[in-house]
Scaffold this motif. Sequence first.
Motif, mmCIF file in Angstrom:
data_model
loop_
_atom_site.group_PDB
_atom_site.id
_atom_site.type_symbol
_atom_site.label_atom_id
_atom_site.label_comp_id
_atom_site.label_asym_id
_atom_site.label_seq_id
_atom_site.Cartn_x
_atom_site.Cartn_y
_atom_site.Cartn_z
ATOM 1 N N ASP A 69 0.834 -1.200 0.000
ATOM 2 C CA ASP A 69 0.000 0.000 0.000
ATOM 3 C C ASP A 69 0.868 1.249 0.000
ATOM 4 O OD1 ASP A 69 -2.681 -1.179 0.259
ATOM 5 O OD2 ASP A 69 -1.862 -1.978 2.122
ATOM 6 N N PHE B 63 -8.038 -5.543 -8.711
ATOM 7 C CA PHE B 63 -8.570 -6.737 -8.054
ATOM 8 C C PHE B 63 -8.605 -6.548 -6.544
ATOM 9 C CE2 PHE B 63 -7.066 -8.167 -12.159
ATOM 10 C CZ PHE B 63 -8.170 -8.881 -12.602
ATOM 11 N N VAL C 144 -10.683 -7.976 -2.686
ATOM 12 C CA VAL C 144 -11.008 -9.243 -2.020
ATOM 13 C C VAL C 144 -12.009 -9.998 -2.898
ATOM 14 C CG1 VAL C 144 -12.037 -10.232 0.075
ATOM 15 C CG2 VAL C 144 -10.678 -8.129 0.228
ATOM 16 N N PRO C 145 -11.786 -11.283 -3.171
ATOM 17 C CA PRO C 145 -12.682 -11.999 -4.102
ATOM 18 C C PRO C 145 -14.118 -12.144 -3.558
ATOM 19 C CG PRO C 145 -10.858 -13.419 -3.346
ATOM 20 C CD PRO C 145 -10.661 -12.079 -2.718
ATOM 21 N N ARG D 87 -11.127 -15.390 -12.239
ATOM 22 C CA ARG D 87 -11.493 -13.968 -12.355
ATOM 23 C C ARG D 87 -10.454 -13.157 -13.131
ATOM 24 N NH1 ARG D 87 -10.879 -10.427 -6.930
ATOM 25 N NH2 ARG D 87 -8.858 -11.126 -6.175
ATOM 26 N N TYR D 88 -9.197 -13.625 -13.103
ATOM 27 C CA TYR D 88 -8.144 -12.895 -13.825
ATOM 28 C C TYR D 88 -8.237 -13.184 -15.333
ATOM 29 C CZ TYR D 88 -6.655 -12.776 -8.991
ATOM 30 O OH TYR D 88 -6.642 -12.615 -7.622
ATOM 31 N N GLU E 216 -1.574 -11.907 -6.016
ATOM 32 C CA GLU E 216 -2.100 -11.822 -4.649
ATOM 33 C C GLU E 216 -2.324 -13.216 -4.069
ATOM 34 O OE1 GLU E 216 -2.291 -9.247 -2.743
ATOM 35 O OE2 GLU E 216 -1.978 -7.659 -4.221
ATOM 36 N N GLU E 217 -2.489 -14.194 -4.957
ATOM 37 C CA GLU E 217 -2.754 -15.569 -4.515
ATOM 38 C C GLU E 217 -1.547 -16.219 -3.865
ATOM 39 O OE1 GLU E 217 -5.823 -16.496 -4.682
ATOM 40 O OE2 GLU E 217 -6.606 -14.969 -6.061
ATOM 41 N N VAL F 95 -2.694 -13.878 0.312
ATOM 42 C CA VAL F 95 -3.273 -15.160 0.711
ATOM 43 C C VAL F 95 -2.259 -16.006 1.498
ATOM 44 C CG1 VAL F 95 -4.351 -17.283 -0.151
ATOM 45 C CG2 VAL F 95 -4.846 -15.105 -1.266
ATOM 46 N N LEU G 29 -7.443 -16.488 4.560
ATOM 47 C CA LEU G 29 -7.949 -16.233 3.195
ATOM 48 C C LEU G 29 -7.885 -17.505 2.359
ATOM 49 C CD1 LEU G 29 -6.315 -12.744 2.440
ATOM 50 C CD2 LEU G 29 -8.697 -13.229 3.031
HETATM 51 P P1 AMP Z 1 -6.947 -1.690 -2.727
HETATM 52 O O1 AMP Z 1 -6.069 -2.143 -3.829
HETATM 53 O O2 AMP Z 1 -6.282 -0.740 -1.775
HETATM 54 O O3 AMP Z 1 -8.269 -1.200 -3.198
HETATM 55 O O4 AMP Z 1 -7.252 -2.956 -1.798
HETATM 56 C C1 AMP Z 1 -7.696 -4.149 -2.324
HETATM 57 C C2 AMP Z 1 -7.645 -5.179 -1.220
HETATM 58 O O5 AMP Z 1 -8.017 -6.443 -1.758
HETATM 59 C C3 AMP Z 1 -6.264 -5.341 -0.616
HETATM 60 O O6 AMP Z 1 -6.314 -5.317 0.756
HETATM 61 C C4 AMP Z 1 -5.833 -6.714 -1.128
HETATM 62 O O7 AMP Z 1 -4.985 -7.363 -0.224
HETATM 63 C C5 AMP Z 1 -7.150 -7.421 -1.285
HETATM 64 N N1 AMP Z 1 -7.042 -8.515 -2.265
HETATM 65 C C6 AMP Z 1 -6.716 -8.421 -3.561
HETATM 66 N N2 AMP Z 1 -6.671 -9.635 -4.143
HETATM 67 C C7 AMP Z 1 -6.983 -10.520 -3.174
HETATM 68 C C8 AMP Z 1 -7.108 -11.937 -3.146
HETATM 69 N N3 AMP Z 1 -6.893 -12.686 -4.217
HETATM 70 N N4 AMP Z 1 -7.447 -12.517 -1.977
HETATM 71 C C9 AMP Z 1 -7.675 -11.764 -0.874
HETATM 72 N N5 AMP Z 1 -7.559 -10.431 -0.831
HETATM 73 C C10 AMP Z 1 -7.223 -9.807 -1.962
#
Ligand code: AMP
Length: 315
Positions: free
Chosen positions: A78, A103, A105-106, A118-119, A138-139, A143, A149
């Motif tokens: 971040d 992307f 949280v799924p 989804r990708y 992110e996987e 995760v 997760l």
């Molecule tokens: P942002 O990019 O700040 O809008 O935050 C998106 C959030 O989604 C972040 O906290 C990521 O960790 C979370 N995220 C993205 N992809 C995944 C995933 N495959 N599984 C779990 N969390 C995810």
Amino acid sequence: MPSDRQERISDFVKPFRVEPGSKVSLEKDFDPAFKGGAGSKKEGKELLARGVQMLAEYQSRLYAQDTHGVLIVLQALDAAGKDGTIRHVMSGVNPQGVSVHSFKVPSSEELDHDYFWRYAQRLPGRGEIGIFNRSYYEEVLVVRVHPELLERQKLPRDSRGPGLWKRRFQEINNWEHSLTDNGIKIVKLFLNLSKEEQRTRFLRRIDLPDHNWKFSSADVREREYWNEYQTAFSEMLTHTSTDWAPWYVIPADRKWYARIAAGAVIVNALIDIDPRYPTIDEAARGALQKIKKTLETQAPPGAAADPFAASEDAD
Ligand code: AMP
Ligand code: MG
């Protein structure tokens, strides 16, 4: 023969490239404050402008050729500057040929499918540049850092266990290999931010009212897992930088430098593709000339038969 400029770009991006097969320790191997090859911030601005212009030219050819697509994968912690990098680097390109997908949280529907599902639906087509703001990586990142997760992914028992991350690296490499074989070039950028610079940027988001919306206390909670993320990033870079889809680690402590570096890596990939405007053969050219004749006979009284040719002559 590559031009001087092409060679300069290729040399400039070399320090960012993760050599396939090398074992990466992010903290030891990559400096978030590195700023080699770009001069001062002012010179950097000119470089970025030139990079943006080159990108626009290449994109136009990529779109016309309609053979290759480009997938830009952006990963970072971040506040590393993913959004700003996308905004600046893509500022000159034709929006028609670009898509950006973030992307999160799924959803429960997404969790009901294999993790690539989804990708895969968001991949760029031929002629397009697609940007993944976060991605299937992110996987093996969030995760991995948060095992709960993984629990939510409802994997069959035999697919869990200690070999899971190695297997995911392999699956990702295989997927990227098949995409590459089918004309989708993958450009992977990891924006590498220092812990201190992240702290400063969070404070800025708190101190500046216009930036408050960007601040999320969840981001500060994630910061508690800094070391776990550094390990997960190092592992990801070690196992998924391949000849067909290498990782580039972009020094992200200076926003202006990160933008130039990211732009250069993308331009370098397009130089590699070398897309060309389609040309037509003799027969097609003859057919065009016939149509031209017909259009010329349709000129109203007083109008030039072909105003375009007339204005060309006048130049
Ligand atoms: P942002 O990019 O700040 O809008 O935050 C998106 C959030 O989604 C972040 O906290 C990521 O960790 C979370 N995220 C993205 N992809 C995944 C995933 N495959 N599984 C779990 N969390 C995810
Ligand atoms: Mg966020």
